[in-house]
Design a protein around this motif. Sequence first.
Motif, PDB file in Angstrom:
ATOM      1  N   VAL A   1      56.204  36.690  10.624  1.00  0.00           N
ATOM      2  CA  VAL A   1      54.970  36.073  11.115  1.00  0.00           C
ATOM      3  C   VAL A   1      55.112  35.787  12.610  1.00  0.00           C
ATOM      4  O   VAL A   1      54.201  36.073  13.401  1.00  0.00           O
ATOM      5  N   GLU A   2      56.244  35.254  13.013  1.00  0.00           N
ATOM      6  CA  GLU A   2      56.489  34.974  14.434  1.00  0.00           C
ATOM      7  C   GLU A   2      56.410  36.261  15.261  1.00  0.00           C
ATOM      8  O   GLU A   2      55.876  36.267  16.364  1.00  0.00           O
ATOM      9  N   ARG A   3      56.940  37.356  14.724  1.00  0.00           N
ATOM     10  CA  ARG A   3      56.889  38.634  15.425  1.00  0.00           C
ATOM     11  C   ARG A   3      55.434  39.055  15.631  1.00  0.00           C
ATOM     12  O   ARG A   3      55.069  39.518  16.716  1.00  0.00           O
ATOM     13  N   MET A   4      54.597  38.862  14.617  1.00  0.00           N
ATOM     14  CA  MET A   4      53.177  39.221  14.748  1.00  0.00           C
ATOM     15  C   MET A   4      52.487  38.362  15.801  1.00  0.00           C
ATOM     16  O   MET A   4      51.600  38.836  16.511  1.00  0.00           O
TER      17      MET A   4
ATOM     18  N   VAL B   1      48.133  21.921   4.734  1.00  0.00           N
ATOM     19  CA  VAL B   1      48.932  22.263   3.561  1.00  0.00           C
ATOM     20  C   VAL B   1      50.368  22.473   4.019  1.00  0.00           C
ATOM     21  O   VAL B   1      50.614  23.162   5.015  1.00  0.00           O
ATOM     22  N   THR B   2      51.295  21.893   3.306  1.00  0.00           N
ATOM     23  CA  THR B   2      52.705  22.079   3.610  1.00  0.00           C
ATOM     24  C   THR B   2      53.281  23.020   2.571  1.00  0.00           C
ATOM     25  O   THR B   2      53.071  22.845   1.383  1.00  0.00           O
ATOM     26  N   LEU B   3      54.004  24.040   3.026  1.00  0.00           N
ATOM     27  CA  LEU B   3      54.606  24.969   2.091  1.00  0.00           C
ATOM     28  C   LEU B   3      55.937  25.455   2.613  1.00  0.00           C
ATOM     29  O   LEU B   3      56.231  25.363   3.800  1.00  0.00           O
ATOM     30  N   ARG B   4      56.723  25.990   1.719  1.00  0.00           N
ATOM     31  CA  ARG B   4      58.030  26.532   2.081  1.00  0.00           C
ATOM     32  C   ARG B   4      57.931  28.048   2.033  1.00  0.00           C
ATOM     33  O   ARG B   4      57.444  28.609   1.059  1.00  0.00           O
ATOM     34  N   ILE B   5      58.394  28.687   3.084  1.00  0.00           N
ATOM     35  CA  ILE B   5      58.350  30.139   3.191  1.00  0.00           C
ATOM     36  C   ILE B   5      59.743  30.603   3.605  1.00  0.00           C
ATOM     37  O   ILE B   5      60.348  30.015   4.507  1.00  0.00           O
ATOM     38  N   PRO B   6      60.252  31.655   2.965  1.00  0.00           N
ATOM     39  CA  PRO B   6      61.580  32.139   3.341  1.00  0.00           C
ATOM     40  C   PRO B   6      61.666  32.471   4.835  1.00  0.00           C
ATOM     41  O   PRO B   6      60.698  32.936   5.444  1.00  0.00           O
ATOM     42  N   LYS B   7      62.833  32.228   5.401  1.00  0.00           N
ATOM     43  CA  LYS B   7      63.053  32.413   6.835  1.00  0.00           C
ATOM     44  C   LYS B   7      62.663  33.821   7.297  1.00  0.00           C
ATOM     45  O   LYS B   7      62.040  33.988   8.341  1.00  0.00           O
ATOM     46  N   GLN B   8      63.008  34.826   6.529  1.00  0.00           N
ATOM     47  CA  GLN B   8      62.705  36.205   6.911  1.00  0.00           C
ATOM     48  C   GLN B   8      61.192  36.418   7.042  1.00  0.00           C
ATOM     49  O   GLN B   8      60.730  37.093   7.967  1.00  0.00           O
ATOM     50  N   GLN B   9      60.421  35.826   6.152  1.00  0.00           N
ATOM     51  CA  GLN B   9      58.973  35.977   6.234  1.00  0.00           C
ATOM     52  C   GLN B   9      58.403  35.250   7.446  1.00  0.00           C
ATOM     53  O   GLN B   9      57.511  35.767   8.124  1.00  0.00           O
TER      54      GLN B   9
ATOM     55  N   PRO C   1      47.024  34.784  17.109  1.00  0.00           N
ATOM     56  CA  PRO C   1      47.242  33.811  18.184  1.00  0.00           C
ATOM     57  C   PRO C   1      48.324  32.779  17.863  1.00  0.00           C
ATOM     58  O   PRO C   1      48.948  32.235  18.766  1.00  0.00           O
ATOM     59  N   ASN C   2      48.544  32.524  16.559  1.00  0.00           N
ATOM     60  CA  ASN C   2      49.559  31.543  16.158  1.00  0.00           C
ATOM     61  C   ASN C   2      49.893  31.734  14.683  1.00  0.00           C
ATOM     62  O   ASN C   2      49.234  32.497  13.979  1.00  0.00           O
ATOM     63  N   ARG C   3      50.923  31.024  14.228  1.00  0.00           N
ATOM     64  CA  ARG C   3      51.358  31.164  12.823  1.00  0.00           C
ATOM     65  C   ARG C   3      50.270  30.745  11.851  1.00  0.00           C
ATOM     66  O   ARG C   3      50.072  31.396  10.823  1.00  0.00           O
ATOM     67  N   SER C   4      49.587  29.668  12.164  1.00  0.00           N
ATOM     68  CA  SER C   4      48.555  29.187  11.243  1.00  0.00           C
ATOM     69  C   SER C   4      47.482  30.239  11.011  1.00  0.00           C
ATOM     70  O   SER C   4      47.054  30.466   9.872  1.00  0.00           O
ATOM     71  N   GLU C   5      47.041  30.882  12.081  1.00  0.00           N
ATOM     72  CA  GLU C   5      45.994  31.901  11.929  1.00  0.00           C
ATOM     73  C   GLU C   5      46.518  33.105  11.151  1.00  0.00           C
ATOM     74  O   GLU C   5      45.793  33.695  10.339  1.00  0.00           O
ATOM     75  N   ALA C   6      47.769  33.471  11.353  1.00  0.00           N
ATOM     76  CA  ALA C   6      48.357  34.584  10.605  1.00  0.00           C
ATOM     77  C   ALA C   6      48.392  34.269   9.113  1.00  0.00           C
ATOM     78  O   ALA C   6      48.041  35.107   8.275  1.00  0.00           O
ATOM     79  N   ILE C   7      48.773  33.056   8.774  1.00  0.00           N
ATOM     80  CA  ILE C   7      48.847  32.663   7.365  1.00  0.00           C
ATOM     81  C   ILE C   7      47.448  32.544   6.778  1.00  0.00           C
ATOM     82  O   ILE C   7      47.198  32.966   5.644  1.00  0.00           O
ATOM     83  N   ARG C   8      46.478  32.015   7.548  1.00  0.00           N
ATOM     84  CA  ARG C   8      45.095  31.960   7.062  1.00  0.00           C
ATOM     85  C   ARG C   8      44.569  33.365   6.779  1.00  0.00           C
ATOM     86  O   ARG C   8      43.888  33.600   5.783  1.00  0.00           O
ATOM     87  N   ALA C   9      44.897  34.322   7.653  1.00  0.00           N
ATOM     88  CA  ALA C   9      44.458  35.709   7.456  1.00  0.00           C
ATOM     89  C   ALA C   9      45.058  36.274   6.172  1.00  0.00           C
ATOM     90  O   ALA C   9      44.375  36.978   5.411  1.00  0.00           O
ATOM     91  N   ALA C  10      46.316  35.968   5.908  1.00  0.00           N
ATOM     92  CA  ALA C  10      46.961  36.451   4.690  1.00  0.00           C
ATOM     93  C   ALA C  10      46.279  35.873   3.450  1.00  0.00           C
ATOM     94  O   ALA C  10      46.056  36.583   2.467  1.00  0.00           O
TER      95      ALA C  10
END
Length: 57
Positions: free
Chosen positions: A16-19, A4-12, A26-35
């Motif tokens: 996610v990168e900080r987490m 899935v391709t989506l646009r997310i504001p830079k701050q968000q 482990p990575n951005r994809s897993e963080a977004i899947r968890a959300a």
Amino acid sequence: MERVTLRIPKQQIEEVERMVETGEYPNRSEAIRAAVRDMINEDNSERRDKKRPWARA
């Protein structure tokens, strides 16, 4: 799994990168899947409570 391709504001994305950097995910994809999982679980809980208003107590 589907891509899935989506646009997310830079701050968000920075949050996610900080987490990811702190090892929370482990990575951005897993963080977004968890959300998304959390959002779905919360929605399902709200629907369940609406069907059984007595279950809120």
